[in-house]
Motif scaffolding. Sequence first.
Motif, PDB file in Angstrom:
ATOM      1  N   PRO A   1       0.845  -1.195   0.000  1.00  0.00           N
ATOM      2  CA  PRO A   1       0.000   0.000   0.000  1.00  0.00           C
ATOM      3  C   PRO A   1       0.881   1.246   0.000  1.00  0.00           C
ATOM      4  CG  PRO A   1       0.168  -0.860   2.221  1.00  0.00           C
ATOM      5  CD  PRO A   1       0.949  -1.806   1.339  1.00  0.00           C
ATOM      6  N   THR A   2       0.442   2.269  -0.696  1.00  0.00           N
ATOM      7  CA  THR A   2       1.161   3.538  -0.711  1.00  0.00           C
ATOM      8  C   THR A   2       0.178   4.659  -0.436  1.00  0.00           C
ATOM      9  OG1 THR A   2       0.826   4.123  -3.041  1.00  0.00           O
ATOM     10  CG2 THR A   2       2.610   2.574  -2.538  1.00  0.00           C
ATOM     11  N   ALA A   3       0.696   5.772  -0.016  1.00  0.00           N
ATOM     12  CA  ALA A   3      -0.138   6.966   0.080  1.00  0.00           C
ATOM     13  C   ALA A   3      -0.420   7.430  -1.344  1.00  0.00           C
ATOM     14  CB  ALA A   3       0.585   8.051   0.857  1.00  0.00           C
ATOM     15  N   ALA A   4      -1.687   7.679  -1.640  1.00  0.00           N
ATOM     16  CA  ALA A   4      -2.067   8.025  -3.012  1.00  0.00           C
ATOM     17  C   ALA A   4      -1.368   9.285  -3.495  1.00  0.00           C
ATOM     18  CB  ALA A   4      -3.583   8.181  -3.107  1.00  0.00           C
ATOM     19  N   ASP A   5      -1.040  10.181  -2.570  1.00  0.00           N
ATOM     20  CA  ASP A   5      -0.396  11.434  -2.977  1.00  0.00           C
ATOM     21  C   ASP A   5       1.118  11.297  -3.176  1.00  0.00           C
ATOM     22  OD1 ASP A   5       0.632  11.300  -0.409  1.00  0.00           O
ATOM     23  OD2 ASP A   5      -0.442  13.056   0.347  1.00  0.00           O
ATOM     24  N   ALA A   6       1.656  10.082  -3.013  1.00  0.00           N
ATOM     25  CA  ALA A   6       3.098   9.870  -3.171  1.00  0.00           C
ATOM     26  C   ALA A   6       3.486   9.605  -4.623  1.00  0.00           C
ATOM     27  CB  ALA A   6       3.565   8.709  -2.295  1.00  0.00           C
TER      28      ALA A   6
ATOM     29  N   PRO B   1      -6.491  12.293   4.399  1.00  0.00           N
ATOM     30  CA  PRO B   1      -6.269  13.195   3.251  1.00  0.00           C
ATOM     31  C   PRO B   1      -5.297  12.627   2.223  1.00  0.00           C
ATOM     32  CG  PRO B   1      -6.261  14.430   5.311  1.00  0.00           C
ATOM     33  CD  PRO B   1      -6.284  12.982   5.684  1.00  0.00           C
ATOM     34  N   ARG B   2      -4.379  11.738   2.656  1.00  0.00           N
ATOM     35  CA  ARG B   2      -3.405  11.197   1.719  1.00  0.00           C
ATOM     36  C   ARG B   2      -4.032  10.153   0.786  1.00  0.00           C
ATOM     37  NH1 ARG B   2       2.462   9.750   3.603  1.00  0.00           N
ATOM     38  NH2 ARG B   2       2.833  10.577   1.506  1.00  0.00           N
ATOM     39  N   GLY B   3      -5.008   9.404   1.270  1.00  0.00           N
ATOM     40  CA  GLY B   3      -5.624   8.357   0.465  1.00  0.00           C
ATOM     41  C   GLY B   3      -4.718   7.139   0.331  1.00  0.00           C
ATOM     42  N   ILE B   4      -5.249   6.084  -0.285  1.00  0.00           N
ATOM     43  CA  ILE B   4      -4.499   4.832  -0.408  1.00  0.00           C
ATOM     44  C   ILE B   4      -4.444   4.377  -1.864  1.00  0.00           C
ATOM     45  CG2 ILE B   4      -6.498   3.300  -0.075  1.00  0.00           C
ATOM     46  CD1 ILE B   4      -4.646   1.491   1.624  1.00  0.00           C
ATOM     47  N   HIS B   5      -3.322   3.774  -2.219  1.00  0.00           N
ATOM     48  CA  HIS B   5      -3.144   3.157  -3.537  1.00  0.00           C
ATOM     49  C   HIS B   5      -2.347   1.878  -3.340  1.00  0.00           C
ATOM     50  CE1 HIS B   5      -2.258   2.495  -7.754  1.00  0.00           C
ATOM     51  NE2 HIS B   5      -0.956   2.471  -7.472  1.00  0.00           N
ATOM     52  N   TRP B   6      -2.830   0.779  -3.930  1.00  0.00           N
ATOM     53  CA  TRP B   6      -2.109  -0.500  -3.867  1.00  0.00           C
ATOM     54  C   TRP B   6      -1.323  -0.679  -5.161  1.00  0.00           C
ATOM     55  CZ3 TRP B   6      -1.971  -3.527   0.447  1.00  0.00           C
ATOM     56  CH2 TRP B   6      -2.914  -3.244   1.445  1.00  0.00           C
TER      57      TRP B   6
END
Length: 381
Positions: A121-126, A205-210
């Motif tokens: 998982p990553t922070a979507a804003d990264a 606020p950062r959101g998630i992205h796999w």
Amino acid sequence: MKKKTQALVAAMLSAAFGTAGAQTLPDTMTWSSYDVGSAGYAEASAIADAFGREYGARVRIQPSGSAVGRLQPLLQGRVDYGYLATETFFATEGVFDFASRRWGPQDLRVVAGRPSSFGMPTAADADIDTVADVAGKRVAYVAGNPSINVKCDAVLAFAGLDRDDVDLRMFPTYGAAMSSLAQGQADATCTLTTPSQMYELAESPRGIHWVPLAPDNEKGWQRLQALAPFFAPFEETVGAGISEDEPVPMMAYRYPMIVVRADQSEEAVYNYIKALDETFDLYNDATASMPRWDLERAGRPPVDAPFHPGAIKYLEEQGIWTEADQAWNDRRLKRLEALRAAWTDTLAANEEADDEAFAEAWAEARENTLAALESGGDDDE
């Protein structure tokens, strides 16, 4: 009178067959598992309850929070089956807790194992779309947790990366590492899809992205499985930021995984996996993950150790076990036997060495053994 005689005979036959069925399992068994409250304990308990209802078997579950605490009673014969995870791979490889003189590669076999997804998982804003994008980013690892960290190393290997290619951030606990993304202390980590911290990240606020691990990326999977051969492609539909409509291709290992000693009798393991299959309808709705105990999924490699012959016999009878599965098992068994032989040689050659020197000697011997297996290819198949 005739009807009464027929009814009596039918009742006697029913009782006889019922007794025979019950005798396919021992009257009492002891299993080891992860701690109370874990998925491993909950699933072992559900299966134990099904065995009790169907066969009258009484099962005592012995939980432990440590890998050694789960494995040692199994190896000593004080428990019959272990509901384990990646410590099975570590034990058969002789690494981490099992690299000391008192351990070394252990002769273990798998009965079955429920697929459990694992990803990055990553922070979507990264702005991390692929594994390659993780280079230079802050990646959260967990101090003293080789199970998590080795899996994260495998994800990095998918893109040809290692720890030196990222800004590695080591956190003291699993919870701290998982929370670090939402708190802005890291950009990525590695974990299951359902920890509470991942849902918190998805709502932050950062959101998630796999990060996806495309199943058709052959070179990526070769690099990943060279480091962790117990992983396989898996499409996950459950978790934070994941759904049936938005699945994510990632990897799966086995947790929990039913493990026995290699010398466990073929008949006992055959009867156990048969009972596991025949009671599936009694436990498959106990938790959200229990349907994955269907042997079409739980009875196939890759897993952390070779399958036991008793399990293979039953899986073959059910038409589940394939030639490809057998080829995988042969390679895995060859690897285990080679490591055990190398361990014996290393012990003999380093009787006077101190612990540090012995550890270095074993690390070199293990590396050379695996390199020799890899260079030897599949000439014997």
